[in-house]
Design an enzyme around this catalytic site. Structure first.
Site, PDB file in Angstrom:
ATOM      1  N   CYS A   1     -27.265 -38.522   8.243  1.00 17.12           N
ATOM      2  CA  CYS A   1     -27.766 -37.236   8.730  1.00 17.12           C
ATOM      3  C   CYS A   1     -26.625 -36.541   9.490  1.00 17.12           C
ATOM      4  CB  CYS A   1     -29.023 -37.381   9.575  1.00 17.12           C
ATOM      5  SG  CYS A   1     -28.897 -38.573  10.884  1.00 17.12           S
TER       6      CYS A   1
ATOM      7  N   ALA B   1     -32.644 -50.182   7.840  1.00 15.45           N
ATOM      8  CA  ALA B   1     -33.993 -49.729   7.500  1.00 15.45           C
ATOM      9  C   ALA B   1     -34.773 -49.092   8.638  1.00 15.45           C
ATOM     10  CB  ALA B   1     -34.785 -50.908   6.968  1.00 15.45           C
ATOM     11  N   ALA B   2     -34.486 -49.466   9.863  1.00 20.27           N
ATOM     12  CA  ALA B   2     -35.361 -49.053  10.959  1.00 20.27           C
ATOM     13  C   ALA B   2     -35.155 -47.578  11.331  1.00 20.27           C
ATOM     14  CB  ALA B   2     -35.071 -49.927  12.179  1.00 20.27           C
ATOM     15  N   PRO B   3     -36.225 -46.842  11.658  1.00 21.68           N
ATOM     16  CA  PRO B   3     -37.615 -47.299  11.851  1.00 21.68           C
ATOM     17  C   PRO B   3     -38.470 -47.319  10.586  1.00 21.68           C
ATOM     18  CG  PRO B   3     -37.399 -45.008  12.533  1.00 21.68           C
ATOM     19  CD  PRO B   3     -36.031 -45.440  12.085  1.00 21.68           C
TER      20      PRO B   3
HETATM   21  C1  LIG Z   1     -30.024 -43.807  10.421  1.00 24.64           C
HETATM   22  S1  LIG Z   1     -30.824 -45.162  11.074  1.00 24.64           S
HETATM   23  C2  LIG Z   1     -31.807 -45.672   9.707  1.00 24.64           C
HETATM   24  C3  LIG Z   1     -33.042 -44.818   9.523  1.00 24.64           C
HETATM   25  C4  LIG Z   1     -33.973 -45.397   8.468  1.00 24.64           C
HETATM   26  N1  LIG Z   1     -33.306 -45.605   7.209  1.00 24.64           N
HETATM   27  C5  LIG Z   1     -35.164 -44.495   8.240  1.00 24.64           C
HETATM   28  O1  LIG Z   1     -35.180 -43.728   7.285  1.00 24.64           O
HETATM   29  O2  LIG Z   1     -36.100 -44.569   9.036  1.00 24.64           O
HETATM   30  C6  LIG Z   1     -29.570 -46.352  11.080  1.00 24.64           C
HETATM   31  C7  LIG Z   1     -30.023 -47.770  11.414  1.00 24.64           C
HETATM   32  O3  LIG Z   1     -28.902 -48.620  11.207  1.00 24.64           O
HETATM   33  C8  LIG Z   1     -29.023 -49.725  12.057  1.00 24.64           C
HETATM   34  N2  LIG Z   1     -27.726 -50.403  12.115  1.00 24.64           N
HETATM   35  C9  LIG Z   1     -26.603 -50.012  12.766  1.00 24.64           C
HETATM   36  N3  LIG Z   1     -25.624 -50.902  12.547  1.00 24.64           N
HETATM   37  C10 LIG Z   1     -26.120 -51.874  11.745  1.00 24.64           C
HETATM   38  C11 LIG Z   1     -25.597 -53.080  11.191  1.00 24.64           C
HETATM   39  N4  LIG Z   1     -24.325 -53.463  11.402  1.00 24.64           N
HETATM   40  N5  LIG Z   1     -26.414 -53.835  10.425  1.00 24.64           N
HETATM   41  C12 LIG Z   1     -27.692 -53.475  10.209  1.00 24.64           C
HETATM   42  N6  LIG Z   1     -28.236 -52.343  10.720  1.00 24.64           N
HETATM   43  C13 LIG Z   1     -27.467 -51.563  11.476  1.00 24.64           C
HETATM   44  C14 LIG Z   1     -29.510 -49.107  13.356  1.00 24.64           C
HETATM   45  O4  LIG Z   1     -30.150 -50.088  14.147  1.00 24.64           O
HETATM   46  C15 LIG Z   1     -30.465 -48.016  12.849  1.00 24.64           C
HETATM   47  O5  LIG Z   1     -31.782 -48.491  12.871  1.00 24.64           O
END
Ligand SMILES: C[S@@+](CC[C@H](N)C(=O)[O-])C[C@H]1O[C@@H](n2cnc3c(N)ncnc32)[C@H](O)[C@@H]1O
Length: 483
Positions: free
Chosen positions: A424, A300-302
């Protein structure tokens, strides 16, 4: 030739913008997980005026976008091998060459002198000064219209379709021998990435993508319909001094100012809008979120898409925003508070561990969004620092991680529920092929639609989404998920 790694300018000392740019570039290159945009915004919040904020953004992103080309040029004028030059001296050379050849408004004297002065270690200053002077003396610059042609492609560089530089020696790889290496040099991308795009898209399309990635990424915001209409947002942003206009989607506004200026506006701090590219704006609606549903955002982040989900159902759904990075999850909490949303709760979890999520919320979800970590190859204009991280090994790690995350997503989905998978990235292994592998392994999942966008087709970013559904129909929820 080593500079002293431990001697950045003392904290709190008066530092010019170039010194700040140099430190940010150093961190981006030497501290894993540093995001250039976040560092520039943090520095801008630290009291820079508007002019300095713009210059800092220009310097940091200009260098990151053109880095490989800058390195080729500086190395050609240096008698010390590039990898033997001290890290901060390399950043100063990049900054200096970028200003000398790309920025018409900066006098050569200032480009050289200030880049040299930005170096904390005085011992490397004479060397950087000598290289930058040699570049300034040796490179002939002409408006593009005055180029009569005929120069070797190894000694010629076109800059932003407006001017051309001629070098006294061969700086770039020979396109007749290795086209990918040549395009990699003049468009500042890793050769392996250029080679894979050439094989997939052909030369013309690849050149267009490469050129697009060197342009400044446009800035879009999504209006928070719960607080304002698009017209009200446009009016307020204009009243606050920002140039802006309608975007291509009904909820989108294009802002013609740097992000650092947007986030300082009242419209932003009051939660009237969220920074989000239009390609990303198309993702959350694919989940068709409805009030009363229980929704899971696995990465979800950010929070760009989590908050979009909440806004789309007037904050009537219960949304679990999961991410493994607690620091980045804090930014979801900030966004949720700023936008005035109540239905989102956050959970720090490794989403490959399905049992941890099930332990918190045993009920399956009506909809799951997986906006997966990816190579970022569709957003290199915005995240130029990601370019060099795109290696075959990294792609293999990412596709394995994405497959594990998809497994969790499927396991947490209600029969009849929707799953939206997005990245992306432009790479098929992370997109279509990933989804085909999921379908082959899970007969209960069907593909409803998918869309991939090249950055050259969209106003902004490239990316991919697939809309999937778990077959069957679960028991209808008798209560709203939040009750
Ligand atoms: C593409 S970003 C998400 C962007 C977000 N959906 C937005 O629209 O703002 C991918 C996210 O996946 C998280 N991430 C990576 N591996 C993960 C895992 N094993 N479990 C949970 N989150 C993970 C990262 O910390 C990062 O924040």
């Amino acid at each position: 030739m080593a500079d002293s790694e431990a001697t950045p300018p003392p904290a709190g000392a008066k530092r010019n913008v170039r010194a700040l740019a140099l430190e940010i570039l150093f961190e981006v290159h030497h501290k894993p997980g540093t995001f250039a945009q976040e560092r520039v915004q943090a520095a801008a919040r630290g009291g820079l005026n508007k002019r300095d904020r713009r210059f800092l953004t220009e310097l940091v992103f200009g260098v990151l976008r053109h880095e490989r080309t800058l390195d080729r040029i500086a190395a050609a004028f240096s008698d010390v091998k590039w990898h033997e030059i001290a890290p901060r001296a390399r950043e100063a050379l990049r900054l200096g060459v970028y200003q000398l050849l790309w920025l018409d408004g900066v006098p050569a004297f200032a480009s050289i002198h200030e880049s040299v002065a930005a170096l904390p270690d005085k011992r490397v200053r004479p060397f950087v000064n000598a290289v930058l002077r040699a570049v300034d003396r040796g490179v002939r610059r002409l408006p593009l219209a005055k180029d009569r042609g005929g120069a070797s492609p190894r000694k010629r560089l076109e800059i932003e379709g407006r001017k051309v530089c001629f070098f006294p020696k061969e700086v770039f790889a020979d396109p007749a021998k290795d086209l990918a290496a040549h395009l990699a040099d003049v468009f500042a991308h890793p050769p392996a990435l250029v080679a894979r795009w050439l094989a997939r898209h052909g030369e013309e399309k690849t050149r267009a993508i490469l050129a697009r990635n060197l342009e400044q990424a446009p800035l879009f915001v999504r209006v928070n319909r719960r607080k304002a209409t698009r017209e009200q947002l446009l009016e307020r942003l204009r009243n606050e001094g920002l140039k802006c206009g309608e975007g291509n989607l009904p909820e989108s506004v294009r802002v013609l100012a740097p992000p650092t200026e947007l986030v300082a506006t009242g419209a932003f701090t009051d939660g009237w809008c969220t920074v989000q590219d239009e390609t990303a704006m198309k993702v959350a609606p694919q989940l068709e979120p409805k009030a009363g549903q229980l929704l899971l955002d696995l990465c979800a982040a950010p929070g760009g898409k989590t908050t979009h989900l909440a806004e789309l159902c007037d904050d009537g759904a219960t949304i679990l925003a999961a991410d493994r990075d607690e620091g980045r999850l804090e930014r979801v909490r900030e966004a949720v508070a700023r936008l005035g949303l109540k239905g989102v709760s956050c959970m720090t979890v490794d989403a490959t561990d399905e049992a941890s999520i099930r332990a918190v919320t045993p009920a399956p979800y009506d909809g799951v969004l997986l906006d997966a970590p990816c190579s970022n190859s569709g957003v290199l204009a915005r995240r130029p620092e990601a370019k060099d991280r795109i290696t075959p090994e990294h792609l293999a790690e990412l596709t394995e991680l994405q497959a594990k995350l998809l497994k969790t997503a499927v396991a947490r989905l209600f029969p009849g529920g929707r799953l939206v998978y997005s990245t992306c990235s432009l790479e098929p292994e992370e997109n279509e092929e990933q989804v085909r592998a999921l379908l082959a392994a899970n007969r209960e999942i069907e593909l409803l639609s998918e869309e991939s966008t090249l950055p050259t087709e969209a106003g902004g970013d490239g990316g991919y989404f697939a809309v999937l559904k778990k077959k069957g129909q679960g028991l209808p929820r008798m209560t709203t998920a939040r009750s």
